[in-house]
Design a protein around this motif. Sequence first.
Motif, PDB file in Angstrom:
ATOM      1  N   GLN A  27       0.858  -1.177   0.000  1.00  0.00           N
ATOM      2  CA  GLN A  27       0.000   0.000   0.000  1.00  0.00           C
ATOM      3  C   GLN A  27       0.896   1.230   0.000  1.00  0.00           C
ATOM      4  N   LEU A  28       0.703   2.107  -0.974  1.00  0.00           N
ATOM      5  CA  LEU A  28       1.478   3.336  -1.052  1.00  0.00           C
ATOM      6  C   LEU A  28       0.725   4.486  -0.387  1.00  0.00           C
ATOM      7  N   LEU A  29       1.443   5.245   0.435  1.00  0.00           N
ATOM      8  CA  LEU A  29       0.937   6.479   1.011  1.00  0.00           C
ATOM      9  C   LEU A  29       1.871   7.596   0.563  1.00  0.00           C
ATOM     10  N   ILE A  30       1.327   8.577  -0.149  1.00  0.00           N
ATOM     11  CA  ILE A  30       2.125   9.663  -0.724  1.00  0.00           C
ATOM     12  C   ILE A  30       1.687  10.974  -0.079  1.00  0.00           C
ATOM     13  N   VAL A  31       2.564  11.550   0.724  1.00  0.00           N
ATOM     14  CA  VAL A  31       2.284  12.812   1.410  1.00  0.00           C
ATOM     15  C   VAL A  31       3.124  13.913   0.768  1.00  0.00           C
ATOM     16  N   SER A  32       2.472  15.029   0.451  1.00  0.00           N
ATOM     17  CA  SER A  32       3.182  16.141  -0.184  1.00  0.00           C
ATOM     18  C   SER A  32       2.845  17.445   0.522  1.00  0.00           C
ATOM     19  N   PHE A  33       3.738  18.428   0.346  1.00  0.00           N
ATOM     20  CA  PHE A  33       3.568  19.754   0.932  1.00  0.00           C
ATOM     21  C   PHE A  33       3.675  20.797  -0.166  1.00  0.00           C
ATOM     22  N   ASP A  34       2.732  21.737  -0.207  1.00  0.00           N
ATOM     23  CA  ASP A  34       2.777  22.843  -1.151  1.00  0.00           C
ATOM     24  C   ASP A  34       3.381  24.079  -0.478  1.00  0.00           C
ATOM     25  N   GLY A  35       4.167  24.818  -1.233  1.00  0.00           N
ATOM     26  CA  GLY A  35       4.734  26.055  -0.724  1.00  0.00           C
ATOM     27  C   GLY A  35       6.125  25.857  -0.150  1.00  0.00           C
ATOM     28  N   LYS A  50      12.242  11.103   9.120  1.00  0.00           N
ATOM     29  CA  LYS A  50      13.388  10.272   9.482  1.00  0.00           C
ATOM     30  C   LYS A  50      13.021   9.260  10.569  1.00  0.00           C
ATOM     31  N   ASN A  51      12.151   9.658  11.464  1.00  0.00           N
ATOM     32  CA  ASN A  51      11.772   8.794  12.591  1.00  0.00           C
ATOM     33  C   ASN A  51      10.612   7.857  12.276  1.00  0.00           C
ATOM     34  N   ASN A  52      10.039   7.970  11.067  1.00  0.00           N
ATOM     35  CA  ASN A  52       8.835   7.201  10.766  1.00  0.00           C
ATOM     36  C   ASN A  52       8.874   6.517   9.397  1.00  0.00           C
ATOM     37  N   ASN A  53      10.081   6.284   8.891  1.00  0.00           N
ATOM     38  CA  ASN A  53      10.245   5.492   7.665  1.00  0.00           C
ATOM     39  C   ASN A  53       9.447   6.072   6.501  1.00  0.00           C
ATOM     40  N   ALA A  54       9.534   7.397   6.330  1.00  0.00           N
ATOM     41  CA  ALA A  54       8.728   8.067   5.313  1.00  0.00           C
ATOM     42  C   ALA A  54       9.593   9.009   4.481  1.00  0.00           C
ATOM     43  N   HIS A  55       9.156   9.221   3.257  1.00  0.00           N
ATOM     44  CA  HIS A  55       9.725  10.247   2.394  1.00  0.00           C
ATOM     45  C   HIS A  55       8.580  11.090   1.836  1.00  0.00           C
ATOM     46  N   PHE A  56       8.836  12.390   1.721  1.00  0.00           N
ATOM     47  CA  PHE A  56       7.810  13.333   1.301  1.00  0.00           C
ATOM     48  C   PHE A  56       8.181  13.993  -0.027  1.00  0.00           C
ATOM     49  N   THR A  57       7.180  14.631  -0.645  1.00  0.00           N
ATOM     50  CA  THR A  57       7.401  15.503  -1.791  1.00  0.00           C
ATOM     51  C   THR A  57       7.140  16.937  -1.348  1.00  0.00           C
ATOM     52  N   PRO A 203      -2.226   6.767 -11.257  1.00  0.00           N
ATOM     53  CA  PRO A 203      -2.047   7.892 -12.173  1.00  0.00           C
ATOM     54  C   PRO A 203      -2.294   7.472 -13.609  1.00  0.00           C
ATOM     55  N   GLU A 204      -2.625   8.447 -14.438  1.00  0.00           N
ATOM     56  CA  GLU A 204      -2.730   8.213 -15.872  1.00  0.00           C
ATOM     57  C   GLU A 204      -1.440   8.686 -16.542  1.00  0.00           C
ATOM     58  N   GLU A 205      -1.168   8.169 -17.718  1.00  0.00           N
ATOM     59  CA  GLU A 205      -0.006   8.627 -18.475  1.00  0.00           C
ATOM     60  C   GLU A 205      -0.482   9.266 -19.761  1.00  0.00           C
ATOM     61  N   GLU A 206       0.042  10.458 -20.046  1.00  0.00           N
ATOM     62  CA  GLU A 206      -0.404  11.242 -21.185  1.00  0.00           C
ATOM     63  C   GLU A 206       0.825  11.720 -21.955  1.00  0.00           C
ATOM     64  N   SER A 308       7.623   9.316  -1.722  1.00  0.00           N
ATOM     65  CA  SER A 308       7.394  10.515  -2.528  1.00  0.00           C
ATOM     66  C   SER A 308       6.794  10.104  -3.867  1.00  0.00           C
ATOM     67  N   TYR A 309       6.332  11.094  -4.623  1.00  0.00           N
ATOM     68  CA  TYR A 309       5.848  10.806  -5.974  1.00  0.00           C
ATOM     69  C   TYR A 309       6.961  10.192  -6.820  1.00  0.00           C
ATOM     70  N   LYS A 310       8.150  10.734  -6.709  1.00  0.00           N
ATOM     71  CA  LYS A 310       9.283  10.244  -7.497  1.00  0.00           C
ATOM     72  C   LYS A 310       9.549   8.766  -7.196  1.00  0.00           C
ATOM     73  N   GLN A 311       9.466   8.393  -5.925  1.00  0.00           N
ATOM     74  CA  GLN A 311       9.681   6.998  -5.545  1.00  0.00           C
ATOM     75  C   GLN A 311       8.508   6.117  -5.953  1.00  0.00           C
ATOM     76  N   ALA A 312       7.304   6.676  -5.941  1.00  0.00           N
ATOM     77  CA  ALA A 312       6.117   5.875  -6.248  1.00  0.00           C
ATOM     78  C   ALA A 312       6.075   5.451  -7.704  1.00  0.00           C
ATOM     79  N   ILE A 313       6.597   6.274  -8.600  1.00  0.00           N
ATOM     80  CA  ILE A 313       6.451   6.012 -10.035  1.00  0.00           C
ATOM     81  C   ILE A 313       7.038   4.666 -10.446  1.00  0.00           C
TER      82      ILE A 313
END
Length: 328
Positions: A27-35, A50-57, A203-206, A308-313
């Motif tokens: 199961q993929l969980l992708i968390v991102s931050f804007d700004g 770092k403490n929770n085995n996660a990578h963000f975008t 995701p779709e590919e275009e 992250s999105y980059k890792q999910a692809i």
Amino acid sequence: MRLLSSSIALCLCLASPALSADERPKQLLIVSFDGAGPNHLWQRSRDFAKNNNAHFTYFLSCTLLIPRAERSTYQGPGHKPGRSNIGFAQTKDEARERLSHIWQAHQEGHDISSHTCGHFDGKDWSAADWSAEMTTFSRVLGNAWTAVGAGESEPDGWKDFVANDIHGFRAPYFSTSAGMTVAEKKAGFTYDASLVTKGPMMPEEEDGLIRFGLPLIPEGPSQRPIIAMDYNLFIRHSGGIDHPSKGDEFAERSYAAFKTAFETQYNGDRQPLQIGLHFVTMNGGAYWRAMERLVSEVCNRDDVACVSYKQAIPMIGERRKAKATSGL
């Protein structure tokens, strides 16, 4: 936030038949931050990941690297010089600290991507307008250390990172025009995260551009759908007016929505779940706390990947390849 076309619903979603636990994809969980602005939130998010085995975008707005005193050096399409909907760095010291966080996050495996510069609504922009803003983003980021008087501190590899490791884009307000994808491809982006979907979807590919969408998820007593993003929750919960005294209540509601959406996919088709936040702690930090609670509970499971999105692809690509090979 604007709800975009439902054409994303035509994507190739991967409904899973009955599979054993060993056969099911993670199961993929992708968390991102804007700004990606305030430095204390850079530190908080990096430490937490770092403490929770996660990578963000982190979708970065580049005016946050321009000191306010030099704001006239930036001009967005159709706007006067020195205008930005997201502001500027208050001082060179603030911008230098932000640059350090960006580099350290990159070194830690997080995904640094583009959220344009001035955070303007591009619904009426031409491809040339989008391209101009994307070019400005690259120029500002590439020259940022020198521009804030810290050229001697620029890390080795910074310019290569700016030129070759920023793969993703999200339009401010999810507001797009027909020229945006043209400009994205010209700029070399490989993925876009500017869509909204009716629920968690692949995701779709275009034409070589992979397009993600934040999902609508059920929320609150009536379980009305809402975009899985803090700003939308903020508007629903308090009409966009900050009420820190109700932060615990709003955090609990948001966590329940996030957790239900996660468990629905985890126990079902395992479509990636995407959650979007801003570098603003609305309603007493309710939405960051809800996200952190979910991440801390699920991201150390063996069959969950908080990426992250980059890792999910590539992970999504392998899943599609395995599905095609199995004939399912």
